[in-house]
Design a protein around this motif. Structure first.
Motif, short mmCIF file in Angstrom:
data_model
loop_
_atom_site.label_atom_id
_atom_site.label_comp_id
_atom_site.label_asym_id
_atom_site.label_seq_id
_atom_site.Cartn_x
_atom_site.Cartn_y
_atom_site.Cartn_z
N UNK A 40 7.83 0.17 -15.27
CA UNK A 40 7.29 1.47 -15.60
C UNK A 40 6.28 1.90 -14.84
N UNK A 41 7.69 3.59 -14.56
CA UNK A 41 6.99 4.55 -13.26
C UNK A 41 5.62 4.95 -12.34
N UNK A 42 4.58 4.66 -13.55
CA UNK A 42 3.05 4.29 -13.31
C UNK A 42 2.54 3.37 -12.77
N UNK A 43 3.24 2.11 -12.92
CA UNK A 43 2.58 0.28 -13.21
C UNK A 43 2.99 0.41 -11.81
N UNK A 44 4.42 1.40 -10.72
CA UNK A 44 4.61 1.05 -9.75
C UNK A 44 3.74 2.05 -9.32
N UNK A 45 3.19 3.22 -9.15
CA UNK A 45 1.73 3.74 -8.86
C UNK A 45 0.80 2.64 -8.42
N UNK A 46 0.37 2.14 -9.61
CA UNK A 46 -0.73 1.39 -9.93
C UNK A 46 -0.43 0.71 -8.53
N UNK A 47 1.01 -0.05 -8.57
CA UNK A 47 0.85 -1.33 -7.79
C UNK A 47 0.29 -0.69 -6.31
N UNK A 48 1.54 0.29 -6.27
CA UNK A 48 1.00 0.74 -4.67
C UNK A 48 -0.29 1.58 -4.81
N UNK A 49 -0.64 1.97 -5.41
CA UNK A 49 -2.64 2.21 -5.33
C UNK A 49 -3.66 1.02 -4.76
N UNK A 50 -3.30 -0.11 -6.13
CA UNK A 50 -4.23 -0.81 -5.61
C UNK A 50 -3.28 -2.22 -4.51
N UNK A 51 -2.54 -1.96 -3.99
CA UNK A 51 -1.96 -2.75 -2.86
C UNK A 51 -2.31 -2.19 -1.29
N UNK A 52 -3.18 -1.00 -1.80
CA UNK A 52 -4.19 -0.60 -0.51
C UNK A 52 -3.42 0.36 1.02
N UNK A 53 -2.25 -0.18 1.07
CA UNK A 53 -1.72 1.01 1.85
C UNK A 53 -1.93 2.05 2.13
N UNK A 54 -2.39 2.68 0.90
CA UNK A 54 -2.21 3.98 1.25
C UNK A 54 -3.93 4.66 1.82
#
Length: 324
Positions: free
Chosen positions: A146-160
């Protein structure tokens, strides 16, 4: 000084009209949670750009909300504010801008939301660079999210994290990710990230099926409601109008009318904060009682409407619910 300064102030001064409706809605919210029932919050408009995360993140951390429905804009704009806050530009005199001045903002890469301009390069493109890789990796692995799951992955990755420009505790998306909070994001396609995803599909670089759809969000929500509503139902706290509210509230009539699950409870609390006036054919301006005729609320469901600016009202209600 009172241990609950905001609550004490509200109870002393908010005695009539919209202020009294605010108090009633806040007390109803607290009672709803205290009785063991769950609450959905829906976010329309530009609440993330309005920095609602300062109070909403606390609501999430303190288990005062169990699921969120929001627009794709609110999903991404909280993260944009997290990574590009210093590049935002406030325009206090936005009512006085000429069309030519509006065009100048566009030429500067500044997209205006009322009095606040989002910087395209630092916000949109910064997210695009990293989210595209996550989309691409998922597709390569035959995975769909889902869109929000991709955003969770983005945040969880730490790249930001290298870009963080506000206190992370003021990001409601970070708080939601840490709780793995359930979410539905109807109409995600009309957000900036949705447009960007579509552009990659047009170019043949991504497949539309990599992103789970709105229908899948509705089937997820149906399952969630059946598991979490119990016999008394879930509460519905709606900020603004539009699809963020319209989409999730329909799950109840769908369950008992279309799936013929006759024991499904109605939504058991309803509050809408909106400055949309009651008018002919205006869904956002419809009074809550109209929802009874659609099988969303029952005759005795606690119903509240606060006709005011949500950037004022929502933080005050949240503060009351949090006992501040």
């Amino acid at each position: 000084m009172s241990e609950k300064p905001i609550t004490s102030f509200i109870e002393k001064h908010f005695l009539h009209f919209n202020s009294a409706a605010l108090v009633d809605a806040a007390k109803g919210y607290k009672s709803h949670l205290e009785s063991g029932k769950k609450m959905l919050i829906s976010l329309a408009g530009a609440m993330s750009t309005g920095e609602l995360g300062i109070s909403l993140a606390e609501m999430i951390r303190n288990d005062k909300v169990q699921i969120i429905s929001c627009t794709g804009a609110n999903l991404e704009e909280d993260i944009m504010n997290l990574v590009a806050h210093s590049h935002y530009k406030r325009i206090p005199n936005y009512r006085d801008l000429t069309p030519e001045q509006e065009r100048e903002l566009l030429d500067q890469g500044l997209n205006r939301v009322t009095d606040t301009c989002i910087p395209e390069e630092e916000a949109f493109r910064r997210l695009q660079e990293h989210i595209f890789k996550i989309w691409k990796d998922a597709e390569a692995n035959g995975e769909r999210y889902f869109p929000h799951e991709f955003m969770y992955k983005l945040l969880k990755s730490g790249v930001l994290e290298q870009y963080y420009e506000i206190d992370p505790k003021n990001s409601w998306m970070l708080a939601a990710m840490e709780k793995n909070l359930p979410m539905v994001v109807p109409g995600w396609e009309d957000s900036t990230m949705g447009n960007i995803f579509a552009s990659y599909c047009v170019k043949g670089e991504l497949n539309p099926s990599t992103m789970k759809s709105g229908i899948e969000y509705m089937t997820f929500l149906a399952d969630w409601y059946l598991k979490e509503a119990g016999t008394e139902g879930v509460g519905f706290f709606q900020i603004g109008g539009g699809i963020a509210g319209d989409f999730p509230i329909c799950v109840v009539p769908m369950l008992y009318q279309d799936l013929e699950k006759e024991d499904v409870p109605f939504w058991s609390y309803f509050c809408q904060i909106s400055d949309s006036t009651t008018s002919y054919g205006s869904y956002s301006g419809a009074v809550p009682n109209e929802k009874i005729t659609w099988g969303k609320l029952d005759a005795d469901t606690p119903k509240f409407i606060v006709e005011s600016d949500a950037t004022i009202v929502a933080p005050l209600i949240f503060a009351y619910v949090l006992g501040w």
